[in-house]
Design a protein around this motif. Sequence first.
Motif, PDB file in Angstrom:
ATOM      1  N   LEU A 153      13.448   4.910  -1.731  1.00  0.00           N
ATOM      2  CA  LEU A 153      12.524   5.777  -2.456  1.00  0.00           C
ATOM      3  C   LEU A 153      13.327   6.797  -3.252  1.00  0.00           C
ATOM      4  O   LEU A 153      14.317   7.330  -2.731  1.00  0.00           O
ATOM      5  N   GLN A 154      12.890   7.051  -4.448  1.00  0.00           N
ATOM      6  CA  GLN A 154      13.521   8.078  -5.288  1.00  0.00           C
ATOM      7  C   GLN A 154      12.484   8.616  -6.261  1.00  0.00           C
ATOM      8  O   GLN A 154      11.427   8.027  -6.454  1.00  0.00           O
ATOM      9  N   ARG A 155      12.811   9.737  -6.847  1.00  0.00           N
ATOM     10  CA  ARG A 155      11.899  10.334  -7.821  1.00  0.00           C
ATOM     11  C   ARG A 155      11.689   9.375  -8.987  1.00  0.00           C
ATOM     12  O   ARG A 155      12.625   8.738  -9.456  1.00  0.00           O
TER      13      ARG A 155
ATOM     14  N   GLY B  89       4.705  10.588  -7.188  1.00  0.00           N
ATOM     15  CA  GLY B  89       5.844  10.614  -8.095  1.00  0.00           C
ATOM     16  C   GLY B  89       7.113   9.974  -7.582  1.00  0.00           C
ATOM     17  O   GLY B  89       8.204  10.282  -8.049  1.00  0.00           O
ATOM     18  N   LEU B  90       6.974   9.061  -6.623  1.00  0.00           N
ATOM     19  CA  LEU B  90       8.142   8.382  -6.071  1.00  0.00           C
ATOM     20  C   LEU B  90       8.116   6.896  -6.405  1.00  0.00           C
ATOM     21  O   LEU B  90       7.060   6.266  -6.381  1.00  0.00           O
ATOM     22  N   ARG B  91       9.275   6.355  -6.722  1.00  0.00           N
ATOM     23  CA  ARG B  91       9.432   4.919  -6.907  1.00  0.00           C
ATOM     24  C   ARG B  91       9.968   4.345  -5.611  1.00  0.00           C
ATOM     25  O   ARG B  91      10.873   4.914  -4.989  1.00  0.00           O
ATOM     26  N   MET B  92       9.425   3.205  -5.213  1.00  0.00           N
ATOM     27  CA  MET B  92       9.781   2.590  -3.943  1.00  0.00           C
ATOM     28  C   MET B  92      10.187   1.141  -4.206  1.00  0.00           C
ATOM     29  O   MET B  92       9.387   0.356  -4.718  1.00  0.00           O
ATOM     30  N   ASP B  93      11.443   0.801  -3.899  1.00  0.00           N
ATOM     31  CA  ASP B  93      11.972  -0.536  -4.142  1.00  0.00           C
ATOM     32  C   ASP B  93      12.451  -1.161  -2.840  1.00  0.00           C
ATOM     33  O   ASP B  93      13.151  -0.508  -2.056  1.00  0.00           O
ATOM     34  N   ASN B  94      12.115  -2.433  -2.640  1.00  0.00           N
ATOM     35  CA  ASN B  94      12.579  -3.168  -1.467  1.00  0.00           C
ATOM     36  C   ASN B  94      14.055  -3.526  -1.646  1.00  0.00           C
ATOM     37  O   ASN B  94      14.437  -4.066  -2.676  1.00  0.00           O
ATOM     38  N   VAL B  95      14.877  -3.198  -0.659  1.00  0.00           N
ATOM     39  CA  VAL B  95      16.299  -3.519  -0.741  1.00  0.00           C
ATOM     40  C   VAL B  95      16.732  -4.572   0.279  1.00  0.00           C
ATOM     41  O   VAL B  95      17.790  -5.173   0.113  1.00  0.00           O
TER      42      VAL B  95
ATOM     43  N   ALA C 287       0.840  -1.203   0.000  1.00  0.00           N
ATOM     44  CA  ALA C 287       0.000   0.000   0.000  1.00  0.00           C
ATOM     45  C   ALA C 287       0.875   1.253   0.000  1.00  0.00           C
ATOM     46  O   ALA C 287       0.535   2.258  -0.629  1.00  0.00           O
ATOM     47  N   MET C 288       2.004   1.186   0.696  1.00  0.00           N
ATOM     48  CA  MET C 288       2.920   2.324   0.730  1.00  0.00           C
ATOM     49  C   MET C 288       3.557   2.545  -0.641  1.00  0.00           C
ATOM     50  O   MET C 288       3.783   3.677  -1.057  1.00  0.00           O
ATOM     51  N   VAL C 289       3.847   1.447  -1.365  1.00  0.00           N
ATOM     52  CA  VAL C 289       4.392   1.552  -2.723  1.00  0.00           C
ATOM     53  C   VAL C 289       3.392   2.286  -3.613  1.00  0.00           C
ATOM     54  O   VAL C 289       3.759   3.190  -4.369  1.00  0.00           O
ATOM     55  N   ALA C 290       2.127   1.916  -3.509  1.00  0.00           N
ATOM     56  CA  ALA C 290       1.084   2.568  -4.307  1.00  0.00           C
ATOM     57  C   ALA C 290       0.939   4.034  -3.929  1.00  0.00           C
ATOM     58  O   ALA C 290       0.803   4.905  -4.792  1.00  0.00           O
ATOM     59  N   GLN C 291       0.985   4.337  -2.637  1.00  0.00           N
ATOM     60  CA  GLN C 291       0.872   5.724  -2.185  1.00  0.00           C
ATOM     61  C   GLN C 291       2.063   6.549  -2.667  1.00  0.00           C
ATOM     62  O   GLN C 291       1.909   7.694  -3.091  1.00  0.00           O
TER      63      GLN C 291
END
Length: 120
Positions: free
Chosen positions: A116-118, A95-101, A86-90
């Motif tokens: 998270l990055q633009r 305008g942010l990309r969210m990747d699990n590291v 849900a946080m990835v979708a939010q």
Amino acid sequence: VADGVKAPLAAIDGRFAGVVDLVICNPPYVDTPHDEAAHGGPLTAAWAGGQAGRSLIERLLAILPCWLSHSGLCYLLLEQVNVPKAMVAQAATVGLRMDNVLTRRAGRELLSVWRLQREE
């Protein structure tokens, strides 16, 4: 939101618009009633994250696009109760990309670190 939760974001809100290269956030992420976070004092504010543990996390996601420089990054710790998908979708809505590291179990908690990055 508890004053202890508002203060860290309000203190730098607007002062660093577009110039922040790195944010590292280990927010209070435990699912708690709003009143517990608001009236529990400083120790409770360190872990009491409000509904789904996302009070500070949601505020951070809303303001990160204003803070981050063009190449800025944020590393954010989430727990499974925060519903990372849900946080990835939010994040995408602002305008942010969210990747699990990284994902790791710590006792009963399933913790994950997200970058998270633009969105390019």
